[in-house]
Scaffold this motif. Structure first.
Motif, PDB file in Angstrom:
ATOM      1  N   CYS A  15      -5.463   3.933  -7.675  1.00 44.38           N
ATOM      2  CA  CYS A  15      -4.227   4.493  -7.130  1.00 44.38           C
ATOM      3  C   CYS A  15      -3.271   3.538  -7.903  1.00 44.38           C
ATOM      4  CB  CYS A  15      -3.951   4.310  -5.772  1.00 44.38           C
ATOM      5  SG  CYS A  15      -2.498   4.854  -5.105  1.00 44.38           S
ATOM      6  N   CYS A  71      -0.973   2.249  -6.733  1.00 40.16           N
ATOM      7  CA  CYS A  71      -0.677   0.884  -5.930  1.00 40.16           C
ATOM      8  C   CYS A  71      -1.681  -0.100  -6.014  1.00 40.16           C
ATOM      9  CB  CYS A  71      -0.223   1.159  -4.253  1.00 40.16           C
ATOM     10  SG  CYS A  71      -2.056   1.628  -3.263  1.00 40.16           S
ATOM     11  N   TRP A  88       0.865  -1.182  -0.251  1.00 34.08           N
ATOM     12  CA  TRP A  88      -0.096   0.045  -0.046  1.00 34.08           C
ATOM     13  C   TRP A  88       0.998   1.195  -0.095  1.00 34.08           C
ATOM     14  CZ3 TRP A  88      -1.848   2.828   4.806  1.00 34.08           C
ATOM     15  CH2 TRP A  88      -2.851   3.922   4.328  1.00 34.08           C
ATOM     16  N   CYS A  89       0.446   2.184  -0.826  1.00 31.41           N
ATOM     17  CA  CYS A  89       1.351   3.333  -0.818  1.00 31.41           C
ATOM     18  C   CYS A  89       1.107   4.241   0.520  1.00 31.41           C
ATOM     19  CB  CYS A  89       0.810   4.063  -2.105  1.00 31.41           C
ATOM     20  SG  CYS A  89      -0.616   4.996  -2.141  1.00 31.41           S
ATOM     21  N   CYS A 124      -3.425   6.464  -0.525  1.00 30.18           N
ATOM     22  CA  CYS A 124      -4.768   6.773  -1.183  1.00 30.18           C
ATOM     23  C   CYS A 124      -5.631   6.098  -0.281  1.00 30.18           C
ATOM     24  CB  CYS A 124      -4.668   5.599  -2.252  1.00 30.18           C
ATOM     25  SG  CYS A 124      -4.355   3.826  -1.851  1.00 30.18           S
TER      26      CYS A 124
HETATM   27 ZN   LIG Z   1      -2.374   3.762  -3.127  1.00 26.51          ZN
END
Ligand SMILES: [Zn+2]
Length: 151
Positions: free
Chosen positions: A137, A139, A109-110, A113
């Motif tokens: 997103c 990711c 997960w980034c 988002c």
């Molecule tokens: Zn993300």
């Protein structure tokens, strides 16, 4: 009588446990086999025959090479003895890998988002665009990088 298929290996290899070609991690195969043998002992109060062990092992090698997870194969292998089966490949074919598993997601997960809240599943990795619409997103597992638009 259901196990007439000896076609898993074209050559008769005298040393089936020592095959460095193909699957990378023999430990994964061993894990599946340990589970199978333990389940067999529980179900039948005796160890599986060498032929049964070979058949299940060949199936485990094939399936691991095909990308099936060790956890899934252990579960399936544990079900074989109770049913009197040895064909792990066949059994796995009828029981596809459970979907919506976070393990299927390769990207982390980034952390930005979904409004900064980590979604419980990767498909929730959406972010709001400048115009207020949601988009995947970068990711997100289904994210497609924007194509440059030029003629
Ligand atoms: Zn993300």
């Amino acid at each position: 009588m259901a196990g007439e298929r000896e076609a898993a290996e074209p050559k008769n290899n005298d040393n089936p446990t020592d095959s460095p070609a193909g699957v990378g991690d023999t430990g994964d195969v061993d894990k599946v086999m340990d589970t199978y043998i333990a389940a067999y002992m529980t179900a039948l109060q005796m160890p599986p025959s060498p032929g049964e062990t070979r058949t299940v092992r060949a199936g485990a090698v094939t399936l691991l090479a095909a990308g099936r997870s060790v956890g899934s194969l252990c579960k399936l292998a544990a079900e074989l003895p109770g049913k009197g089966w040895t064909d792990l490949v066949q059994h796995a074919r009828k029981n596809p890998e459970a979907t919506a598993r976070p393990a299927a997601v390769s990207k982390p997960w980034c952390r930005e988002c979904n409004y900064g809240q980590e979604p419980t599943f990767a498909a929730g990795r959406m972010r709001e665009r400048a115009d207020g619409r949601l988009e995947k997103c970068h990711c997100h597992p289904g994210y497609v990088p924007p194509q440059p638009t030029h003629a």
